[in-house]
Design an enzyme around this catalytic site. Structure first.
Site, PDB file in Angstrom:
ATOM      1  N   LYS A   1       0.841  -1.192   0.000  1.00 39.57           N
ATOM      2  CA  LYS A   1       0.000   0.000   0.000  1.00 39.57           C
ATOM      3  C   LYS A   1       0.884   1.254   0.000  1.00 39.57           C
ATOM      4  CE  LYS A   1      -4.049   1.946   2.434  1.00 39.57           C
ATOM      5  NZ  LYS A   1      -4.967   1.796   3.586  1.00 39.57           N
TER       6      LYS A   1
ATOM      7  N   SER B   1      -9.821   1.726   2.507  1.00 43.23           N
ATOM      8  CA  SER B   1      -8.954   2.510   1.658  1.00 43.23           C
ATOM      9  C   SER B   1      -7.858   1.701   0.963  1.00 43.23           C
ATOM     10  CB  SER B   1      -8.280   3.599   2.508  1.00 43.23           C
ATOM     11  OG  SER B   1      -7.409   3.010   3.457  1.00 43.23           O
TER      12      SER B   1
ATOM     13  N   SER C   1     -10.102  -0.561   6.627  1.00 44.86           N
ATOM     14  CA  SER C   1      -9.455  -0.353   5.327  1.00 44.86           C
ATOM     15  C   SER C   1      -8.776  -1.584   4.721  1.00 44.86           C
ATOM     16  CB  SER C   1      -8.446   0.788   5.420  1.00 44.86           C
ATOM     17  OG  SER C   1      -9.127   2.017   5.455  1.00 44.86           O
TER      18      SER C   1
END
Lengths: 475, 475
Positions: A69, A144, A168
């Site tokens: 990420k 996210s 997330s």
């Protein structure tokens, strides 16, 4: 059909060909991708794979490609939180988990798309544009960590790392039909994870199967003296991979099936609980009375912390810098141009919640609610071994459907945020489909009892076929 | 005599002490020994506030803080915690300062000073830990600066902020308080007060019970005294002209010796304090007894002991115990010569000569003053010669014995001869009368007597000359 290869499959491929060929095949696939899951690939990935072939680096993940990420710091590889404000920022140091992965021989493919600064549930607020859901490119991948889930679902990486502040990791795992774990707070060092809301977030792995989640945890979890909130506690996660839920006591919080829940989701989750019963577990309904306040508490705490965490992005030392006649104007312009709308909204709300005169009414009250939510979990988990419910109340929604209605987006986090407030571990596993889209089953455990939820998730996977369904190849 | 405090002056001081004797910074491993190094060479992701970095408390800094708290007779809090003080400034790399708020490590202490009318207790409100920001170097003055450079070497240094109650009634008392604080800190061996920025003072002052004004940018104790003198005069004049004092912050312009308004109360920051989520609360009270036991003898206790043990005057005891180095020096000397003589020579004479030259006690060797005191008390040189030897050593260097020899300061011969001459004259009145009557030879008889008395060590010609001179003077 997309090909999913788990870690053992990767190791077999490496044995048959080479780490370099495996990495190259992933890079080729990423190059052709149209889901916008990666925001950048690492130009040294092949070099690392070659070094592994040469025997320079061994380890449990030798040659295994992994996607990271875009909020986890990687030396020499730009890390931007998918924000304009961090354009050009290349960290001079590795996050703790990145160091662990490199030592284990993993090959970092690149950085994955995310909601800007991890603030979102759809990966639509990224500076790089939305990531598409591989199951239906009209839909969001969740957020996210949308990029990290989507690239695994699309077969562009076998495993990935995300971060989970209020769901997330679990939300995109559910929306993309993969497995995602949010570990206990303190389980994995946050050193190098660019903070959104420090007291809530943990780095978590995403994979196509539970075994790979355990394998990643065995590498990245553990104490790090650089993170004062990391706990010194040894654990072997792969030992939990047993097909055995005999006698497991499951609690089903009524509140997790609240207003607005999708029928298909509800059915898939109850079917899953029925399956557990068939497998020898027992279940009962349980009440978590403070769940309805969790969302408000979560957003106030997260935004308050964010308003402070994001203060350092002022254009002075790194990243994007706007013009300005003096420092104050420059910093102000940098933030005005560098942050997107959702980030600005949260900074403003957080600043407001912490301001003199409002601090007690909002921030302090939110902390008190947090304590009550924790107590709900303590009580519930003293009666049962795990809690189960839907990860998300609906399947993945359409791109653009909610992005202009922040409140409805916030409401989607209703079942995931209580877990972060309490700090307990939670895993999302595929448990069926609704409207042709994957549904995630959330299994919540006691503090530092990852092994029980891993065992429960693994057993489910061994006795069901949901995880064998793949999205169609998107081209 | 009671001090009337005619203008109703109330002064409270906030003193920032940089614990530069710690080897590393407050939250990272960077070295604190940066004072002679290039800018931005003692920095790391933590003290530069790079995204993703996390603070880790320096345990030794906590110990130093407890030590200071105990030395100021403070209560040590059960559990201490760090907070974020949020504000934007380019020297603050995170956009907030990590400091302490409602749980300062120490509070409710006192410092005893020599006040306007005898001993006076200055109450200490609190002493808390915080990090130092970086340092701005303006090109030009702060008001008309063309550009600013930032040096982060100082960023993250440990500060202890010591806040007093407004218990001082004159700039002189403020100065005495600062001197005493410095003295205590020196005894504790927690900082080197000679390094730049080791002690920084903010002063709060009011007159006639009016609003208080804060003065910032005071860089020395002398500066504090000057700033306060000016500010009290300004406030008095303002009130006398019918003006009203408003709560405000003023900047001390050292060069011009005046204070300049920076901002009024309405423009004060809202710092939005909240607990630092990246640091865990610390239990500290339990560590206090151990540290208390290891606390060194402090200035007041040492003064009391000097009074008892060496039977010196109160003035000498104070002068000799203010600075730990002077006290150690004195005790070294007092162990070798008569302690009372040592007190006079060290407290009055040596310190006077050192002050005159703006030198510390380090500039003189204890063994040299011992030698000088011995020479004087054995009557081999006069006191005046002793002072001359000290001056010579300070101005030109050298060893006491050599200086005495080179300068012909030894009075041994001289004195004995003079004494013997006097005695011989008194004991032989007949010979004296004969000589004075014109019998030159009678003088030989008296010379012989002097030679006898001096066991032949005197120079006969010198004896004769002296006799002639003395007898002529006499007649």
């Amino acid at each position: 059909m997309v090909t999913w290869t788990d870690i053992s499959g990767i190791k077999q491929k490496i044995a048959e060909s080479s780490a370099e060929e495996v990495t190259a095949s992933y890079l080729e696939k990423i190059g052709k991708s149209c889901i916008n899951g990666f925001v950048r690939t690492w130009d040294r990935a092949l070099e690392v794979a070659k070094a592994i072939d040469a025997g320079d680096q061994e380890g449990p993940l030798a040659g295994v490609p992994i996607a990271i990420k875009d909020n986890i710091s990687t030396t020499g590889l730009s890390t931007t939180c998918s924000s304009k404000i961090l354009q050009g920022y290349v960290p001079p140091y590795d996050a703790h988990v990145i160091g662990k992965l490199r030592d284990a021989g993993a090959v970092i493919l690149g950085k994955t798309n995310m909601d800007e600064f991890a603030m979102g549930t759809s990966t639509e607020s990224s500076y790089y544009g939305a990531t598409l859901n591989p199951w239906d490119t009209d839909r969001v991948p969740g957020g996210s960590s949308g990029g990290s889930a989507a690239v695994v679902a699309a077969g562009e990486a076998p495993v990935s790392l995300g971060s989970d502040t209020g769901g997330s990791v679990r939300c995109p795992a559910a929306f993309c039909g993969v497995v995602g774990l949010k570990p206990t707070y303190g389980c994995i060092s946050r050193y190098g994870l660019i903070s959104y809301a420090n007291s809530l977030e943990q780095i978590g792995p995403l994979a196509t199967c539970v075994a790979d989640i355990a394998a990643l945890m065995d590498v990245i979890a553990g104490h790090d003296h650089r993170d004062s909130t990391s706990i010194n506690r040894e654990n072997n996660y792969s030992e939990a991979l047993k097909d055995d839920v005999n006698g497991l006591k499951i609690g089903v919080p009524e509140e997790y099936f609240g207003e607005g829940i999708d029928e298909g989701v509800e059915k898939a989750v109850w079917d899953a609980i029925g399956k557990y019963e068939d497998m020898g577990a027992s279940w009962k309904k349980i009440s978590m009375p403070h769940t309805k306040y969790a969302l408000a508490s979560y957003y106030i705490i997260a935004m308050s912390e964010a308003s402070s965490n994001l203060a350092r992005f002022d254009g002075t030392r790194y990243g994007f810098r706007a013009d300005g006649d003096n420092w104050h104007v420059m910093a102000s312009n940098t933030r005005a141009e560098g942050f997107g709308d959702e980030v600005k909204r949260r900074i403003l709300l957080g600043t407001y919640a912490l301001s003199a005169g409002y601090h007690d009414r909002y921030y302090l009250k939110a902390l008190k609610v947090r304590t009550l939510v924790k107590q709900d979990f303590d009580r519930a988990l003293s009666e049962v071994d795990v809690l189960m419910g839907p990860t998300m109340p609906t399947p993945a929604f359409k791109i653009g459907e909610k992005i202009d209605d922040p409140l409805s987006l916030y409401l989607a986090d209703v079942n995931t945020v209580p877990v972060n407030l309490a700090g307990v571990p939670s895993i999302s596993v595929p448990c069926g489909f609704s409207e042709g889209m994957p549904v995630g089953l959330q299994i919540i455990g006691k503090h530092f009892d990852e092994n029980t939820i891993i065992r429960a998730a693994y057993s489910f996977e061994q006795n069901t076929a949901h995880h064998t369904r793949r999205p169609r190849e998107v081209v | 005599m009671v001090y009337e405090n005619p203008d109703g002056v109330k002064i409270g001081l906030e003193v920032h002490v940089q614990l530069n004797k710690l080897k590393t910074k407050l939250f990272c491993g960077c070295s604190t020994d940066y004072h002679n190094d290039e800018p931005n060479t003692h920095v790391c992701p933590v003290c530069l506030g790079l995204p993703g970095s996390l603070p880790v408390i320096n345990e030794r800094a906590v110990e130093f803080a407890i030590r200071i708290g105990l030395a100021l007779s403070c209560e040590i809090v059960e559990q201490t915690q760090f907070h974020r003080k949020n504000y934007y400034y380019p020297d603050l790399p995170k956009g907030f300062q990590t400091t302490q708020y409602d749980y300062p490590i120490a509070s409710k202490g006192k410092v005893i000073i020599e006040g306007e009318d005898g001993e006076r207790v200055i109450r200490i409100t609190r002493a808390h830990m915080e990090e130092d920001p970086g340092r701005l170097q303006h090109i030009g003055t702060i008001e008309k600066s063309k550009g600013t450079l930032i040096n982060y070497n100082r960023s993250g240094m440990t500060l202890i902020e010591i806040v007093s109650e407004p218990d001082m009634r004159s700039p002189k008392e403020a100065r005495r308080y600062l001197d005493k604080l410095r003295s205590i800190l020196d005894y504790l061996d927690v900082f080197n007060g000679d390094l730049e920025g080791a002690m920084r003072v903010d002063a709060n002052v009011s007159v006639f019970g009016g609003e208080r004004v804060e003065i910032k940018n005071i860089s020395s104790f002398k500066g504090a005294e000057r700033a306060l003198l000016y500010e009290i005069m300004r406030q008095k004049n303002h009130v006398r002209r019918g003006g009203e004092i408003v709560m405000e912050t003023r900047h001390f312009d050292e060069a011009r010796g005046v204070t300049i308004s920076m901002r009024t109360k309405e423009a004060e920051h809202d710092y939005r304090y909240f607990p630092e989520p990246d640091l865990v609360p610390l239990r500290v009270a339990e560590r206090a007894p151990e540290i208390q036991k290891a606390l060194p003898e402090l200035p007041d206790a040492r003064r009391e002991r000097f009074l008892r043990q060496y039977e010196m005057s109160n003035m000498h005891a104070r002068a000799l115990t203010n600075e730990i180095k002077v006290a150690d020096f004195y005790e070294d000397v007092a162990g070798k010569v008569n302690p009372k003589d040592a007190a006079v020579w060290v407290a009055d004479i040596l310190r006077g000569e050192l002050n005159y030259r703006d030198l510390g006690i380090d500039a003189f060797a204890a063994k040299d003053i011992v030698t000088i005191i011995e020479l004087v008390t054995e009557n081999r040189i006069t006191e005046q010669s002793g002072v001359e030897v000290i001056r010579t050593i300070l101005d030109h260097g050298g060893k006491p014995q050599d200086i005495v020899k080179d300068k012909g300061l030894l009075k041994v011969e001289d004195d004995i001869v003079a004494k013997a001459v006097k005695e011989a004259i008194a004991e032989n009145p007949e010979a004296v009368t004969d000589y004075l009557g014109g019998k030159e030879k009678s003088l030989n008889f008296v010379v012989g007597k002097v030679m006898q008395k001096t066991k032949g060590r005197a120079d006969a010609r010198e004896v004769r000359e002296r006799l002639v001179k003395d007898l002529n003077d006499q007649s």
